[in-house]
Design an enzyme around this catalytic site. Structure first.
Site, PDB file in Angstrom:
ATOM      1  N   HIS A 100     -16.235 -28.180   8.273  1.00  0.00           N
ATOM      2  CA  HIS A 100     -15.786 -27.368   9.365  1.00  0.00           C
ATOM      3  C   HIS A 100     -14.194 -27.070   8.921  1.00  0.00           C
ATOM      4  CE1 HIS A 100     -14.598 -25.666  12.982  1.00  0.00           C
ATOM      5  NE2 HIS A 100     -13.376 -26.144  13.087  1.00  0.00           N
ATOM      6  N   ASN A 158       0.922  -1.175  -0.098  1.00  0.00           N
ATOM      7  CA  ASN A 158      -0.044  -0.026   0.125  1.00  0.00           C
ATOM      8  C   ASN A 158       0.958   1.261  -0.043  1.00  0.00           C
ATOM      9  OD1 ASN A 158      -1.678   2.380   1.081  1.00  0.00           O
ATOM     10  ND2 ASN A 158      -3.143   0.607   1.206  1.00  0.00           N
ATOM     11  N   HIS A 196     -10.308  -3.812  -6.452  1.00  0.00           N
ATOM     12  CA  HIS A 196      -8.970  -4.456  -5.739  1.00  0.00           C
ATOM     13  C   HIS A 196      -9.485  -4.621  -4.296  1.00  0.00           C
ATOM     14  CE1 HIS A 196      -9.772  -0.245  -4.252  1.00  0.00           C
ATOM     15  NE2 HIS A 196      -8.971  -0.429  -3.239  1.00  0.00           N
ATOM     16  N   ASN A 230     -13.382  -2.760  -0.096  1.00  0.00           N
ATOM     17  CA  ASN A 230     -14.366  -1.617   0.060  1.00  0.00           C
ATOM     18  C   ASN A 230     -14.654  -1.166  -1.245  1.00  0.00           C
ATOM     19  OD1 ASN A 230     -13.178  -1.343   2.748  1.00  0.00           O
ATOM     20  ND2 ASN A 230     -12.028   0.098   2.284  1.00  0.00           N
TER      21      ASN A 230
HETATM   22 ZN   LIG Z   1     -17.392 -25.477  12.119  1.00  0.00          ZN
END
Ligand SMILES: [Zn+2]
Ligand SMILES: [Zn+2]
Ligand SMILES: [Zn+2]
Length: 348
Positions: free
Chosen positions: A239, A75, A165, A152
């Site tokens: 999971h 950045n 981006h 954003n």
């Molecule tokens: Zn989980």
């Protein structure tokens, strides 16, 4: 009738108040565009950004560096940059620490596209693969313990450049939002010996009313205590605590889900600004039984105001059941990514 709802993971309260808004469209003026004269993220402007830390060739393009499809650059105005040891200095009640961290920008296309939806699934999958690579790279750096990948989109969501981006911000501490989720999930795990997110996915799939979409390995839903109108979460159905452990074979499927959710949002609330955040477990842990990575899409149709800032309560004017129904029923059949560069679009 307005209703108070508590998020089962974070115990955060929201007020679902459908009566407060007539229709969400009334919030939406034409989205302000922030057009730079010369866009530093477009192909040919590479010298406008710091030197790339990684570049990825296109799926169909050649292998030359000039032919990049995704570029990762530091950045230009980094929030955090150093890799010093994170030692706190104490001064009475106050603590300070050095600016440990990494702040990168992921430029998702060499073309001036303004949305992930304008790319095809394979291109979005490449971007998700870059997120994974950068998270793995950050996890190997000294003194950082966590990283957030976020986007954003739109001025109201804090975007300073419209070219599609995202950013990665690696931190020396676990951010409060993730710590809060982890804490709630750990409590549940201690009591039930199960992951609360896995249980949530199961309950939501049985109820169906808040489910936006489902694929072999991913589920998209509007959370029960949505803070934002049309808030959408995408979770792996099986999971998994760390995003960076997502396998190649699942990236394209995830890309499809992400693009679809963003498209549905874009059709339901044309031009809406939003934030997109990946919440994943801290780096320094092995696979966690209690934490479950997820993507949060947070539309910004109403600005947080005094009540939200003063209380931490959000008022949401679209019940998540209604939001999910609206998003689910969007007709996507007519929507094909154009890959059109908006900077060359003729205006008449
Ligand atoms: Zn989980
Ligand atoms: Zn551009
Ligand atoms: Zn989260």
């Amino acid at each position: 009738v307005p209703e108070l709802r508590k998020d089962p993971i974070t115990s955060r309260w929201v007020i679902i108040a459908a009566n407060r808004a007539a229709r969400p469209n009334e919030f939406l003026a034409a989205p302000p565009r922030r057009v730079a004269k010369v866009c530093p993220f477009c192909r040919g402007q590479e010298n406008q950004t710091p030197a790339a830390v990684a570049t990825y060739p296109g799926i169909r393009s050649g292998r030359s560096a000039a032919d990049w499809q995704v570029r990762v650059v530091p950045n230009l105005f980094p929030a955090l940059t150093s890799d010093r040891r994170f030692v706190l200095e104490q001064n009475g009640l106050f603590e300070t620490g050095p600016d440990v961290g990494i702040h990168e920008v992921i430029i998702e296309s060499p073309h001036h596209l303004v949305s992930m939806c304008d790319q095809c699934d394979e291109e979005v999958a490449l971007v998700l693969g870059v997120y994974r690579d950068r998270l793995i790279a950050a996890s190997g750096r000294p003194n950082v313990v966590h990283a957030i990948v976020f986007k954003n989109v739109g001025v109201a969501a804090g975007a300073s450049l419209e070219h599609t981006h995202s950013q990665l911000l690696a931190l020396p501490v676990v951010p409060a939002t993730v710590a809060e989720e982890e804490c709630g999930a750990q409590q549940y795990y201690q009591q039930h010996d199960r992951c609360i997110y896995c249980d949530l996915i199961e309950q939501e799939q049985r109820a169906e009313s808040r489910v936006v979409g489902r694929s072999a390995h991913f589920v998209a839903l509007c959370p029960f205590a949505s803070r934002f109108a049309m808030e959408t979460w995408i979770l792996p159905a099986e999971h998994s605590s760390h995003f960076e452990q997502t396998r190649d074979a699942q990236l394209v499927e995830l890309a499809q889900m992400v693009r679809q959710c963003l498209l549905r949002l874009q059709v339901a609330l044309a031009g809406v600004a939003y934030n997109f955040v990946i919440h994943s477990a801290p780096f320094d842990t092995a696979a966690l039984g209690h934490y479950h990575w997820h993507i949060e899409i947070l539309p910004r149709i109403a600005n947080a105001a005094g009540f939200e800032w003063g209380t931490g309560f959000h008022i949401n004017s679209i019940p998540p059941e209604q939001a999910a129904r609206t998003l689910r029923t969007v007709d996507l059949s007519c929507f094909i990514p154009t890959g059109e560069d908006v900077s060359t679009r003729k205006t008449s």
